[in-house]
Design a protein around this motif. Sequence first.
Motif, PDB file in Angstrom:
ATOM      1  N   ALA A   1       0.338  19.763   4.240  1.00 50.95           N
ATOM      2  CA  ALA A   1      -0.159  18.555   4.909  1.00 50.95           C
ATOM      3  C   ALA A   1      -0.255  17.361   3.974  1.00 50.95           C
ATOM      4  N   GLY A   2      -0.347  17.617   2.671  1.00 51.79           N
ATOM      5  CA  GLY A   2      -0.495  16.541   1.699  1.00 51.79           C
ATOM      6  C   GLY A   2      -1.871  16.539   1.070  1.00 51.79           C
ATOM      7  N   TYR A   3      -2.043  15.673   0.083  1.00 55.32           N
ATOM      8  CA  TYR A   3      -3.268  15.612  -0.695  1.00 55.32           C
ATOM      9  C   TYR A   3      -3.865  14.209  -0.666  1.00 55.32           C
TER      10      TYR A   3
ATOM     11  N   ALA B   1       0.812  -1.206   0.000  1.00 55.72           N
ATOM     12  CA  ALA B   1       0.000   0.000   0.000  1.00 55.72           C
ATOM     13  C   ALA B   1       0.851   1.264   0.000  1.00 55.72           C
ATOM     14  N   ASP B   2       2.009   1.237   0.661  1.00 55.23           N
ATOM     15  CA  ASP B   2       2.893   2.397   0.740  1.00 55.23           C
ATOM     16  C   ASP B   2       3.989   2.254  -0.311  1.00 55.23           C
ATOM     17  N   LEU B   3       3.988   3.147  -1.288  1.00 57.13           N
ATOM     18  CA  LEU B   3       4.906   3.044  -2.424  1.00 57.13           C
ATOM     19  C   LEU B   3       6.203   3.811  -2.227  1.00 57.13           C
ATOM     20  N   ARG B   4       6.343   4.520  -1.138  1.00 52.79           N
ATOM     21  CA  ARG B   4       7.425   5.498  -1.035  1.00 52.79           C
ATOM     22  C   ARG B   4       8.800   4.881  -0.798  1.00 52.79           C
ATOM     23  N   LYS B   5       8.862   3.726  -0.183  1.00 58.49           N
ATOM     24  CA  LYS B   5      10.150   3.148   0.191  1.00 58.49           C
ATOM     25  C   LYS B   5      10.710   2.261  -0.910  1.00 58.49           C
TER      26      LYS B   5
ATOM     27  N   THR C   1      -0.497   4.877  -0.527  1.00 54.29           N
ATOM     28  CA  THR C   1       0.194   6.043   0.024  1.00 54.29           C
ATOM     29  C   THR C   1       1.443   6.270  -0.804  1.00 54.29           C
ATOM     30  N   THR C   2       1.581   7.457  -1.354  1.00 57.43           N
ATOM     31  CA  THR C   2       2.722   7.750  -2.214  1.00 57.43           C
ATOM     32  C   THR C   2       3.076   9.228  -2.064  1.00 57.43           C
ATOM     33  N   ILE C   3       3.780   9.787  -3.034  1.00 62.69           N
ATOM     34  CA  ILE C   3       4.039  11.222  -3.067  1.00 62.69           C
ATOM     35  C   ILE C   3       3.456  11.802  -4.346  1.00 62.69           C
ATOM     36  N   TYR C   4       3.240  13.083  -4.334  1.00 60.57           N
ATOM     37  CA  TYR C   4       2.797  13.777  -5.535  1.00 60.57           C
ATOM     38  C   TYR C   4       3.883  13.627  -6.588  1.00 60.57           C
ATOM     39  N   PRO C   5       3.546  13.203  -7.806  1.00 64.25           N
ATOM     40  CA  PRO C   5       4.584  12.986  -8.818  1.00 64.25           C
ATOM     41  C   PRO C   5       5.205  14.289  -9.302  1.00 64.25           C
ATOM     42  N   GLY C   6       6.455  14.202  -9.727  1.00 66.16           N
ATOM     43  CA  GLY C   6       7.109  15.328 -10.366  1.00 66.16           C
ATOM     44  C   GLY C   6       6.817  15.341 -11.859  1.00 66.16           C
ATOM     45  N   TRP C   7       7.712  15.953 -12.628  1.00 64.97           N
ATOM     46  CA  TRP C   7       7.506  16.026 -14.064  1.00 64.97           C
ATOM     47  C   TRP C   7       8.825  15.779 -14.788  1.00 64.97           C
ATOM     48  N   TYR C   8       8.707  15.446 -16.060  1.00 65.20           N
ATOM     49  CA  TYR C   8       9.888  15.307 -16.904  1.00 65.20           C
ATOM     50  C   TYR C   8       9.546  15.814 -18.297  1.00 65.20           C
ATOM     51  N   GLN C   9      10.557  16.003 -19.092  1.00 67.24           N
ATOM     52  CA  GLN C   9      10.419  16.696 -20.375  1.00 67.24           C
ATOM     53  C   GLN C   9       9.369  16.058 -21.271  1.00 67.24           C
ATOM     54  N   GLY C  10       8.490  16.899 -21.781  1.00 68.42           N
ATOM     55  CA  GLY C  10       7.546  16.466 -22.798  1.00 68.42           C
ATOM     56  C   GLY C  10       6.255  15.872 -22.301  1.00 68.42           C
ATOM     57  N   ARG C  11       6.058  15.759 -20.976  1.00 67.75           N
ATOM     58  CA  ARG C  11       4.832  15.164 -20.443  1.00 67.75           C
ATOM     59  C   ARG C  11       4.225  16.034 -19.369  1.00 67.75           C
TER      60      ARG C  11
ATOM     61  N   PRO D   1       3.063  14.335   0.473  1.00 70.02           N
ATOM     62  CA  PRO D   1       2.295  13.089   0.595  1.00 70.02           C
ATOM     63  C   PRO D   1       1.031  13.111  -0.268  1.00 70.02           C
ATOM     64  N   LEU D   2       0.721  11.947  -0.837  1.00 68.42           N
ATOM     65  CA  LEU D   2      -0.488  11.786  -1.642  1.00 68.42           C
ATOM     66  C   LEU D   2      -1.119  10.447  -1.300  1.00 68.42           C
ATOM     67  N   THR D   3      -2.383  10.467  -0.920  1.00 67.49           N
ATOM     68  CA  THR D   3      -3.161   9.246  -0.739  1.00 67.49           C
ATOM     69  C   THR D   3      -4.051   9.080  -1.960  1.00 67.49           C
ATOM     70  N   LEU D   4      -3.875   7.965  -2.662  1.00 71.51           N
ATOM     71  CA  LEU D   4      -4.623   7.710  -3.891  1.00 71.51           C
ATOM     72  C   LEU D   4      -5.535   6.511  -3.660  1.00 71.51           C
ATOM     73  N   ASN D   5      -6.840   6.784  -3.640  1.00 67.83           N
ATOM     74  CA  ASN D   5      -7.842   5.749  -3.398  1.00 67.83           C
ATOM     75  C   ASN D   5      -8.505   5.332  -4.700  1.00 67.83           C
ATOM     76  N   PHE D   6      -8.612   4.033  -4.911  1.00 68.73           N
ATOM     77  CA  PHE D   6      -9.370   3.491  -6.037  1.00 68.73           C
ATOM     78  C   PHE D   6     -10.644   2.854  -5.492  1.00 68.73           C
ATOM     79  N   LEU D   7     -11.749   3.082  -6.182  1.00 73.47           N
ATOM     80  CA  LEU D   7     -13.017   2.446  -5.866  1.00 73.47           C
ATOM     81  C   LEU D   7     -13.537   1.846  -7.165  1.00 73.47           C
TER      82      LEU D   7
END
Length: 272
Positions: free
Chosen positions: A259-261, A98-102, A174-184, A114-120
């Motif tokens: 606080a996170g999203y 569940a925790d993707l950060r490590k 549980t993860t983090i807010y993603p960053g960005w890279y060129q072209g996306r 921090p980002l909590t991403l819930n799927f239903l």
Amino acid sequence: MTPSDPHPAPPHLDDDTDDELVGSILSRRRALRLLGLGGGALSLAAGGVLAQRAGGPSTGGAAGSSAGPGGGSGLPGCVVRPALTEGPYFVESEPRRADLRKDTTTGTVSAGVPLTLNFLVSKVSVGSCTPRSRVLIDVWHCDALGVYSGVSGNTGNFLRGSLVTDAQGRASFTTIYPGWYQGRAVHIHFKLRPLDASGKATGEFTSQLFFPEGVNSAVFARAPYRQKGTRADTPNAQDGIYRNGGSQLLLDVKGDPAAGYAATFDVGLNIG
């Protein structure tokens, strides 16, 4: 870039398949027909069909968005979602967690908001959406500086993982807010695979999730994101993949960068 750089940037999009357009966006009339409410049988559209249950996040007025309460007669408050490219950075057999950060190979925890991403996840049938258990959900995305683990010369498994939906069709990461890279534009990849009783996948749907530009700006003004700049070089409106239906995959995030999203992606699935 030097060979000693521990975080090489992903290859330019012209050199990979991350900008390949997949699937189709369907009109409301076509969505009704696929749901068995317009004279046709329930079936699977090219690239798969996803749907959002009534009360989920607003996705704007893109083609295929329809009908919450008060929409077409008998329509279960669902909108069609487009399939989008898997891209070159998927890794099979991601860690079940569940925790993707490590990064389990080094013990390092990815820094970021921090980002909590819930799927239903629901099963789409004529006139209804009901919870769907035993759907394997894979999630993968880049870190705060635009780097993916396990590909392009990078090791580890940070910001990758999978879970199986429970009896209520839920899975939470549980993860983090993603960053960005060129072209996306800023995005998160996901894959949904219904499992049979033996654990074998019986279907597959792959797409991407996107973020509001105002939230992106607020996050990227903070460390460690600001090392890349305070804005992504490709906003949603200029991203070729987003223009293929990303407005239907735009997350409604709640919270703040301190606080996170949190965001919930509420979808129906009629494959497998």
